[in-house]
Scaffold this motif. Structure first.
Motif, mmCIF file in Angstrom:
data_model
loop_
_atom_site.group_PDB
_atom_site.id
_atom_site.type_symbol
_atom_site.label_atom_id
_atom_site.label_comp_id
_atom_site.label_asym_id
_atom_site.label_seq_id
_atom_site.Cartn_x
_atom_site.Cartn_y
_atom_site.Cartn_z
ATOM 1 N N LEU A 6 0.856 -1.182 0.000
ATOM 2 C CA LEU A 6 0.000 0.000 0.000
ATOM 3 C C LEU A 6 0.890 1.230 0.000
ATOM 4 O O LEU A 6 1.779 1.348 0.843
ATOM 5 N N MET A 7 0.668 2.114 -0.968
ATOM 6 C CA MET A 7 1.356 3.403 -0.968
ATOM 7 C C MET A 7 0.308 4.476 -0.719
ATOM 8 O O MET A 7 -0.722 4.500 -1.380
ATOM 9 N N VAL A 8 0.606 5.344 0.245
ATOM 10 C CA VAL A 8 -0.309 6.418 0.595
ATOM 11 C C VAL A 8 0.441 7.742 0.478
ATOM 12 O O VAL A 8 1.588 7.848 0.900
ATOM 13 N N ILE A 9 -0.240 8.733 -0.089
ATOM 14 C CA ILE A 9 0.298 10.088 -0.109
ATOM 15 C C ILE A 9 -0.586 10.924 0.816
ATOM 16 O O ILE A 9 -1.765 11.122 0.550
ATOM 17 N N PHE A 10 0.012 11.348 1.918
ATOM 18 C CA PHE A 10 -0.688 12.181 2.887
ATOM 19 C C PHE A 10 -0.461 13.651 2.537
ATOM 20 O O PHE A 10 0.538 14.009 1.909
ATOM 21 N N THR A 11 -1.368 14.498 2.993
ATOM 22 C CA THR A 11 -1.238 15.931 2.771
ATOM 23 C C THR A 11 0.049 16.446 3.434
ATOM 24 O O THR A 11 0.409 15.987 4.526
ATOM 25 N N PRO A 12 0.751 17.372 2.805
ATOM 26 C CA PRO A 12 2.033 17.833 3.350
ATOM 27 C C PRO A 12 1.914 18.741 4.578
ATOM 28 O O PRO A 12 2.925 19.064 5.185
ATOM 29 N N VAL A 13 0.712 19.123 4.961
ATOM 30 C CA VAL A 13 0.541 20.014 6.114
ATOM 31 C C VAL A 13 0.552 19.265 7.448
ATOM 32 O O VAL A 13 0.471 19.894 8.504
ATOM 33 N N LEU A 14 0.671 17.932 7.424
ATOM 34 C CA LEU A 14 0.724 17.154 8.661
ATOM 35 C C LEU A 14 2.046 17.396 9.379
ATOM 36 O O LEU A 14 3.100 17.484 8.746
ATOM 37 N N SER A 15 1.987 17.475 10.699
ATOM 38 C CA SER A 15 3.220 17.553 11.481
ATOM 39 C C SER A 15 3.841 16.162 11.526
ATOM 40 O O SER A 15 3.217 15.167 11.140
ATOM 41 N N GLU A 16 5.068 16.088 12.014
ATOM 42 C CA GLU A 16 5.774 14.800 12.116
ATOM 43 C C GLU A 16 4.976 13.833 12.991
ATOM 44 O O GLU A 16 4.833 12.655 12.660
ATOM 45 N N GLU A 17 4.432 14.327 14.078
ATOM 46 C CA GLU A 17 3.660 13.488 14.996
ATOM 47 C C GLU A 17 2.359 12.997 14.341
ATOM 48 O O GLU A 17 1.990 11.831 14.480
ATOM 49 N N GLU A 18 1.673 13.881 13.637
ATOM 50 C CA GLU A 18 0.439 13.498 12.950
ATOM 51 C C GLU A 18 0.720 12.459 11.858
ATOM 52 O O GLU A 18 -0.075 11.534 11.659
ATOM 53 N N PHE A 19 1.836 12.605 11.172
ATOM 54 C CA PHE A 19 2.242 11.651 10.135
ATOM 55 C C PHE A 19 2.476 10.276 10.753
ATOM 56 O O PHE A 19 2.001 9.256 10.241
ATOM 57 N N LYS A 20 3.163 10.224 11.889
ATOM 58 C CA LYS A 20 3.418 8.952 12.580
ATOM 59 C C LYS A 20 2.121 8.334 13.101
ATOM 60 O O LYS A 20 1.935 7.117 13.033
ATOM 61 N N ASN A 21 1.226 9.169 13.624
ATOM 62 C CA ASN A 21 -0.059 8.673 14.126
ATOM 63 C C ASN A 21 -0.905 8.085 12.994
ATOM 64 O O ASN A 21 -1.589 7.073 13.181
ATOM 65 N N ALA A 22 -0.865 8.720 11.830
ATOM 66 C CA ALA A 22 -1.608 8.202 10.679
ATOM 67 C C ALA A 22 -1.063 6.841 10.252
ATOM 68 O O ALA A 22 -1.830 5.930 9.927
ATOM 69 N N GLN A 23 0.256 6.695 10.271
ATOM 70 C CA GLN A 23 0.865 5.402 9.929
ATOM 71 C C GLN A 23 0.430 4.326 10.920
ATOM 72 O O GLN A 23 0.036 3.223 10.524
ATOM 73 N N LYS A 24 0.501 4.654 12.215
ATOM 74 C CA LYS A 24 0.101 3.708 13.263
ATOM 75 C C LYS A 24 -1.358 3.299 13.107
ATOM 76 O O LYS A 24 -1.719 2.143 13.331
ATOM 77 N N LYS A 25 -2.199 4.242 12.726
ATOM 78 C CA LYS A 25 -3.629 3.981 12.555
ATOM 79 C C LYS A 25 -3.859 2.858 11.549
ATOM 80 O O LYS A 25 -4.625 1.923 11.800
ATOM 81 N N TYR A 26 -3.169 2.931 10.417
ATOM 82 C CA TYR A 26 -3.373 1.917 9.379
ATOM 83 C C TYR A 26 -2.665 0.603 9.703
ATOM 84 O O TYR A 26 -3.167 -0.468 9.364
ATOM 85 N N GLU A 27 -1.540 0.666 10.392
ATOM 86 C CA GLU A 27 -0.887 -0.566 10.841
ATOM 87 C C GLU A 27 -1.794 -1.303 11.825
ATOM 88 O O GLU A 27 -1.951 -2.524 11.741
ATOM 89 N N THR A 28 -2.388 -0.566 12.749
ATOM 90 C CA THR A 28 -3.296 -1.162 13.734
ATOM 91 C C THR A 28 -4.521 -1.757 13.054
ATOM 92 O O THR A 28 -4.975 -2.848 13.422
ATOM 93 N N LEU A 29 -5.044 -1.061 12.054
ATOM 94 C CA LEU A 29 -6.213 -1.549 11.315
ATOM 95 C C LEU A 29 -5.925 -2.897 10.662
ATOM 96 O O LEU A 29 -6.756 -3.808 10.694
ATOM 97 N N VAL A 30 -4.742 -3.038 10.093
ATOM 98 C CA VAL A 30 -4.351 -4.312 9.468
ATOM 99 C C VAL A 30 -4.302 -5.411 10.523
ATOM 100 O O VAL A 30 -4.866 -6.500 10.339
ATOM 101 N N LYS A 31 -3.653 -5.137 11.651
ATOM 102 C CA LYS A 31 -3.502 -6.148 12.707
ATOM 103 C C LYS A 31 -4.843 -6.542 13.325
ATOM 104 O O LYS A 31 -5.063 -7.712 13.627
#
Length: 118
Positions: A6-31
């Protein structure tokens, strides 16, 4: 269970923390849906080939996972609902792609054929 990338392009206005949280969200969804995350690779901020929603850059993220085929529809719905996701793309990986990705992660280089000096 099949293997996917899966390749995702997130909006560039996300902070570093928001970017990491978004990644965790989808990893958790898979698990949570019986899948397994094999590898993730945040590429970071990259230029887009063409403007999307008046933005010329995006935060790229790639996740390799294995999951039941029925799960992809749930994941697609979540991606479409997420306002921070500009684009996404699923790729089904065959056994050769899985093998190639595993070798690439472990650092094994592609061997070139031996040249004979006859």
């Amino acid at each position: 269970m099949s293997n996917y990338e899966l390749m995702v392009i997130f909006t560039p206005v996300l902070s570093e923390e928001e970017f990491k949280n978004a990644q965790k969200k989808y990893e958790t969804l898979v698990k949570e849906n019986g899948g397994e995350v094999l590898h993730t690779n945040p590429w970071g901020l990259k230029s887009l080939a063409y403007p999307v929603a008046k933005k010329t850059t995006g935060l790229y993220w790639v996740m390799e996972y294995s999951a039941p085929t029925s799960f992809n529809e749930k994941l697609k719905i979540q991606l479409l609902r997420d306002e921070s996701v500009m684009r996404h793309m699923f790729t089904v990986l065959d056994k050769y792609a899985v093998e190639y990705n595993a070798k690439k992660r472990s650092g094994v280089k592609h061997s070139e054929p031996q040249k004979s000096e006859a």
